[in-house]
Design a protein around this motif. Structure first.
Motif, PDB file in Angstrom:
ATOM      1  N   ALA A 307       0.835  -1.215   0.000  1.00  0.00           N
ATOM      2  CA  ALA A 307       0.000   0.000   0.000  1.00  0.00           C
ATOM      3  C   ALA A 307       0.863   1.256   0.000  1.00  0.00           C
ATOM      4  CB  ALA A 307      -0.934  -0.014   1.209  1.00  0.00           C
ATOM      5  N   ARG A 308       1.935   1.251   0.798  1.00  0.00           N
ATOM      6  CA  ARG A 308       2.833   2.419   0.850  1.00  0.00           C
ATOM      7  C   ARG A 308       3.500   2.648  -0.509  1.00  0.00           C
ATOM      8  NH1 ARG A 308       4.195   0.713   6.277  1.00  0.00           N
ATOM      9  NH2 ARG A 308       6.048  -0.379   5.491  1.00  0.00           N
ATOM     10  N   ARG A 309       3.913   1.555  -1.155  1.00  0.00           N
ATOM     11  CA  ARG A 309       4.567   1.686  -2.471  1.00  0.00           C
ATOM     12  C   ARG A 309       3.598   2.252  -3.501  1.00  0.00           C
ATOM     13  NH1 ARG A 309       8.636   2.738  -4.208  1.00  0.00           N
ATOM     14  NH2 ARG A 309       8.582   1.433  -6.066  1.00  0.00           N
ATOM     15  N   ILE A 310       2.366   1.719  -3.543  1.00  0.00           N
ATOM     16  CA  ILE A 310       1.368   2.192  -4.499  1.00  0.00           C
ATOM     17  C   ILE A 310       1.015   3.647  -4.216  1.00  0.00           C
ATOM     18  CG2 ILE A 310      -0.973   1.875  -5.370  1.00  0.00           C
ATOM     19  CD1 ILE A 310       0.901  -0.355  -6.203  1.00  0.00           C
ATOM     20  N   GLU A 311       0.862   3.964  -2.941  1.00  0.00           N
ATOM     21  CA  GLU A 311       0.530   5.333  -2.544  1.00  0.00           C
ATOM     22  C   GLU A 311       1.635   6.304  -2.938  1.00  0.00           C
ATOM     23  OE1 GLU A 311      -0.141   7.136   1.766  1.00  0.00           O
ATOM     24  OE2 GLU A 311      -1.731   5.716   1.235  1.00  0.00           O
ATOM     25  N   GLY A 312       2.888   5.888  -2.726  1.00  0.00           N
ATOM     26  CA  GLY A 312       4.022   6.732  -3.093  1.00  0.00           C
ATOM     27  C   GLY A 312       4.077   6.993  -4.588  1.00  0.00           C
ATOM     28  N   GLN A 313       3.850   5.948  -5.371  1.00  0.00           N
ATOM     29  CA  GLN A 313       3.874   6.110  -6.828  1.00  0.00           C
ATOM     30  C   GLN A 313       2.687   6.929  -7.318  1.00  0.00           C
ATOM     31  OE1 GLN A 313       5.448   2.662  -9.295  1.00  0.00           O
ATOM     32  NE2 GLN A 313       4.987   1.594  -7.396  1.00  0.00           N
ATOM     33  N   ALA A 314       1.541   6.761  -6.667  1.00  0.00           N
ATOM     34  CA  ALA A 314       0.366   7.555  -7.034  1.00  0.00           C
ATOM     35  C   ALA A 314       0.635   9.041  -6.810  1.00  0.00           C
ATOM     36  CB  ALA A 314      -0.849   7.094  -6.237  1.00  0.00           C
ATOM     37  N   ASN A 315       1.313   9.368  -5.723  1.00  0.00           N
ATOM     38  CA  ASN A 315       1.677  10.767  -5.462  1.00  0.00           C
ATOM     39  C   ASN A 315       2.669  11.292  -6.498  1.00  0.00           C
ATOM     40  OD1 ASN A 315       0.323  11.862  -3.001  1.00  0.00           O
ATOM     41  ND2 ASN A 315       1.186  10.033  -2.054  1.00  0.00           N
ATOM     42  N   GLU A 316       3.585  10.430  -6.944  1.00  0.00           N
ATOM     43  CA  GLU A 316       4.518  10.818  -8.005  1.00  0.00           C
ATOM     44  C   GLU A 316       3.772  11.065  -9.315  1.00  0.00           C
ATOM     45  OE1 GLU A 316       7.558   7.855  -8.311  1.00  0.00           O
ATOM     46  OE2 GLU A 316       8.234   8.115  -6.239  1.00  0.00           O
ATOM     47  N   VAL A 317       2.763  10.235  -9.587  1.00  0.00           N
ATOM     48  CA  VAL A 317       1.937  10.417 -10.786  1.00  0.00           C
ATOM     49  C   VAL A 317       1.245  11.777 -10.738  1.00  0.00           C
ATOM     50  CG1 VAL A 317      -0.182   9.652 -11.946  1.00  0.00           C
ATOM     51  CG2 VAL A 317       1.546   7.978 -11.281  1.00  0.00           C
ATOM     52  N   VAL A 318       0.634  12.099  -9.603  1.00  0.00           N
ATOM     53  CA  VAL A 318      -0.062  13.383  -9.444  1.00  0.00           C
ATOM     54  C   VAL A 318       0.900  14.546  -9.622  1.00  0.00           C
ATOM     55  CG1 VAL A 318      -1.244  14.873  -7.782  1.00  0.00           C
ATOM     56  CG2 VAL A 318      -1.910  12.475  -7.997  1.00  0.00           C
ATOM     57  N   SER A 319       2.112  14.411  -9.071  1.00  0.00           N
ATOM     58  CA  SER A 319       3.119  15.467  -9.212  1.00  0.00           C
ATOM     59  C   SER A 319       3.469  15.700 -10.679  1.00  0.00           C
ATOM     60  CB  SER A 319       4.375  15.089  -8.416  1.00  0.00           C
ATOM     61  OG  SER A 319       5.379  16.062  -8.573  1.00  0.00           O
ATOM     62  N   THR A 320       3.634  14.610 -11.439  1.00  0.00           N
ATOM     63  CA  THR A 320       3.950  14.732 -12.869  1.00  0.00           C
ATOM     64  C   THR A 320       2.785  15.351 -13.625  1.00  0.00           C
ATOM     65  OG1 THR A 320       5.360  12.770 -12.744  1.00  0.00           O
ATOM     66  CG2 THR A 320       4.683  13.478 -14.935  1.00  0.00           C
ATOM     67  N   LEU A 321       1.556  14.949 -13.296  1.00  0.00           N
ATOM     68  CA  LEU A 321       0.373  15.515 -13.950  1.00  0.00           C
ATOM     69  C   LEU A 321       0.282  17.017 -13.711  1.00  0.00           C
ATOM     70  CD1 LEU A 321      -2.355  12.819 -13.138  1.00  0.00           C
ATOM     71  CD2 LEU A 321      -1.216  13.196 -15.326  1.00  0.00           C
ATOM     72  N   LYS A 322       0.573  17.447 -12.483  1.00  0.00           N
ATOM     73  CA  LYS A 322       0.528  18.878 -12.166  1.00  0.00           C
ATOM     74  C   LYS A 322       1.600  19.645 -12.932  1.00  0.00           C
ATOM     75  CE  LYS A 322      -1.388  18.705  -7.466  1.00  0.00           C
ATOM     76  NZ  LYS A 322      -1.112  19.045  -6.048  1.00  0.00           N
ATOM     77  N   THR A 323       2.801  19.072 -12.984  1.00  0.00           N
ATOM     78  CA  THR A 323       3.894  19.715 -13.718  1.00  0.00           C
ATOM     79  C   THR A 323       3.531  19.880 -15.188  1.00  0.00           C
ATOM     80  OG1 THR A 323       5.523  18.758 -12.205  1.00  0.00           O
ATOM     81  CG2 THR A 323       6.342  19.558 -14.323  1.00  0.00           C
ATOM     82  N   ALA A 324       2.851  18.867 -15.735  1.00  0.00           N
ATOM     83  CA  ALA A 324       2.455  18.900 -17.143  1.00  0.00           C
ATOM     84  C   ALA A 324       1.159  19.682 -17.366  1.00  0.00           C
ATOM     85  CB  ALA A 324       2.274  17.471 -17.659  1.00  0.00           C
ATOM     86  N   ASN A 325       0.495  20.082 -16.256  1.00  0.00           N
ATOM     87  CA  ASN A 325      -0.823  20.717 -16.338  1.00  0.00           C
ATOM     88  C   ASN A 325      -1.810  19.824 -17.081  1.00  0.00           C
ATOM     89  OD1 ASN A 325      -2.675  22.673 -15.721  1.00  0.00           O
ATOM     90  ND2 ASN A 325      -1.495  24.360 -16.587  1.00  0.00           N
ATOM     91  N   CYS A 326      -1.695  18.520 -16.839  1.00  0.00           N
ATOM     92  CA  CYS A 326      -2.563  17.537 -17.480  1.00  0.00           C
ATOM     93  C   CYS A 326      -3.595  17.036 -16.461  1.00  0.00           C
ATOM     94  CB  CYS A 326      -1.728  16.361 -18.000  1.00  0.00           C
ATOM     95  SG  CYS A 326      -2.699  14.982 -18.643  1.00  0.00           S
ATOM     96  N   ASP A 327      -4.835  17.422 -16.659  1.00  0.00           N
ATOM     97  CA  ASP A 327      -5.910  17.014 -15.745  1.00  0.00           C
ATOM     98  C   ASP A 327      -6.483  15.675 -16.198  1.00  0.00           C
ATOM     99  OD1 ASP A 327      -7.911  16.856 -13.895  1.00  0.00           O
ATOM    100  OD2 ASP A 327      -9.153  18.422 -14.776  1.00  0.00           O
ATOM    101  N   ALA A 328      -5.671  14.623 -16.089  1.00  0.00           N
ATOM    102  CA  ALA A 328      -6.083  13.295 -16.538  1.00  0.00           C
ATOM    103  C   ALA A 328      -7.165  12.693 -15.656  1.00  0.00           C
ATOM    104  CB  ALA A 328      -4.869  12.364 -16.591  1.00  0.00           C
ATOM    105  N   PHE A 329      -7.282  13.149 -14.413  1.00  0.00           N
ATOM    106  CA  PHE A 329      -8.312  12.651 -13.504  1.00  0.00           C
ATOM    107  C   PHE A 329      -9.676  13.298 -13.776  1.00  0.00           C
ATOM    108  CE2 PHE A 329      -4.671  11.404 -10.814  1.00  0.00           C
ATOM    109  CZ  PHE A 329      -5.052  10.100 -10.519  1.00  0.00           C
ATOM    110  N   GLY A 330      -9.685  14.354 -14.554  1.00  0.00           N
ATOM    111  CA  GLY A 330     -10.945  15.034 -14.838  1.00  0.00           C
ATOM    112  C   GLY A 330     -11.505  15.777 -13.639  1.00  0.00           C
ATOM    113  N   ILE A 331     -10.611  16.386 -12.854  1.00  0.00           N
ATOM    114  CA  ILE A 331     -11.049  17.152 -11.685  1.00  0.00           C
ATOM    115  C   ILE A 331     -11.947  18.314 -12.114  1.00  0.00           C
ATOM    116  CG2 ILE A 331     -10.254  18.601  -9.764  1.00  0.00           C
ATOM    117  CD1 ILE A 331      -7.735  16.861  -9.668  1.00  0.00           C
ATOM    118  N   ALA A 332     -11.615  18.915 -13.247  1.00  0.00           N
ATOM    119  CA  ALA A 332     -12.423  20.035 -13.744  1.00  0.00           C
ATOM    120  C   ALA A 332     -13.867  19.610 -13.981  1.00  0.00           C
ATOM    121  CB  ALA A 332     -11.813  20.584 -15.032  1.00  0.00           C
TER     122      ALA A 332
END
Length: 372
Positions: A307-332
């Motif tokens: 769970a910690r590993r998946i959670e850590g990688q998920a946070n890295e994914v979110v960080s990359t999405l923010k850097t790219a300004n890519c709203d892949a989760f469809g938060i908007a």
């Protein structure tokens, strides 16, 4: 009575007339894959793999690719140039794969698809992928492990879709995404490693209709798709439970994700959006070199580490999405639907990269193998 007969004959004659817009297969040059590259003078270079037959000994025929390369200010102009050097009419109605170079994809993507969207004979089911380097280099491979390049590419992408390495995308789905202000899309990312090896290495991140130059690789595309709620039967992961630098086999675990539960919640706090993602994974252990999981304590500890590993990688994914300004989760999309007044006041381009994003992951082992 004669008048009735004349009307009856006229109806029969009208029913026997041919189609005004028929296109005979024998008159068509079937294009199965296309690569797009930008030239130094900002023109579009198209590299097309056209299917034809080669007559062999004994009267047998073999399917081969005829590679044609042309350029133009628009795709239609380039297509007309191709028509001047091929037998038959350029026909993309059986198109299976479109490859776009990184440089090309960083421009507005829509102009490269407009010609297909306006033609009712176009195949909108064609897969679309971003390529590192020149797209033409991959099309010119012609054959990959005894398969013609068009078939090899479609199988590569479909296999990656089945293993949830890339999202299921085609011309039709990305057309919808291009005009959706609520969510950014992603596409498969391909690399040519050598003359005989082409690999789907991850997914390319888009903002609006342009490639951001950022990609997700390794297990991160799978983590993103799971977090979005996508689910395939064959989700397999291998994780290092200790240090990424320590590659001792006993530090690794391989498992299949049998079932996922996820819930995304978007709330407004002091006029600004915050996101919370809760995920629960139900897994089957495929390989655990460290040893037995007979005790509840050992199993619980393993679940926490995964769970910690998946959670850590998920946070890295979110960080990359923010850097790219890519709203892949469809938060908007959540904000447009549930907080429309606040949404209209937001400068989304500036707000999105600053959104607090909390991720909580739980893991439950439901299968441990035959002898455990």
């Amino acid at each position: 009575m004669k008048k009735v007969k004349r009307i009856f004959v006229l109806i029969i004659l009208l029913s026997l007339t041919g189609c005004w817009d028929e296109n005979l297969l024998k008159d068509s040059a079937l294009v199965l894959s296309i690569g797009y590259d930008l030239t130094m003078d900002n023109k579009i270079k198209t590299t097309s793999a056209i299917r034809t037959s080669k007559l062999m000994a004994g009267g047998q025929s073999e399917s081969v690719n005829y590679i044609v390369e042309e350029k133009g200010h628009t795709l239609r102009e380039a297509r007309l140039e191709v028509d001047k050097q091929i037998p038959g009419v350029y026909s993309p109605n059986k198109l299976r794969v479109i490859l776009i170079s990184e440089k090309t994809a960083k421009k507005d993507l829509y102009p490269y698809f407009d010609v297909f969207f306006r033609d009712p004979r176009s195949s909108l089911a064609a897969k679309v992928a971003v390529v590192k380097g020149q797209a033409s280099d991959i099309i010119k491979v012609k054959k990959l492990k005894e398969n013609l390049i068009s078939e090899a590419l479609i199988e590569l992408i479909r296999s990656a879709e089945e293993h949830m390495i890339v999202p299921v995308q085609n011309q039709q789905t990305i057309r919808t995404s291009m005009f959706d202000e609520g969510e950014d899309f992603t596409l498969p990312y391909l690399e040519q490693l050598d003359k005989e090896k082409i690999k789907v290495t991850g997914i390319a991140l888009f903002h609006k209709r342009s490639y951001t130059g950022k990609t997700l690789k390794g297990n991160k595309p799978i983590i993103l798709l799971m977090a979005k709620g996508d689910k395939k039967k064959d989700i397999k992961l291998t994780e290092n439970l200790e240090s990424n630098k320590d590659h001792d086999v006993k530090n690794f675990v391989s498992f299949s994700v049998i079932k996922t539960k996820r819930k995304m919640k978007i709330k407004m706090v002091k006029g600004k959006p915050e996101a919370v993602l809760n995920m629960k994974l139900f897994i089957e252990i495929n390989e655990y070199p460290k040893g037995s999981l007979l005790g509840q304590k050992e199993e619980a500890e393993l679940n926490k580490k995964i769970a910690r590993r998946i959670e850590g990688q998920a946070n890295e994914v979110v960080s990359t999405l923010k850097t790219a300004n890519c709203d892949a989760f469809g938060i908007a999309r959540y904000l447009i639907a549930d907080h429309n007044k606040e949404w209209k006041r937001l400068n989304w381009e500036k707000v999105y990269p600053e959104i607090p994003f909390k991720i909580h992951v739980k893991v439950e082992t439901v299968k441990r193998g035959i002898i455990f």
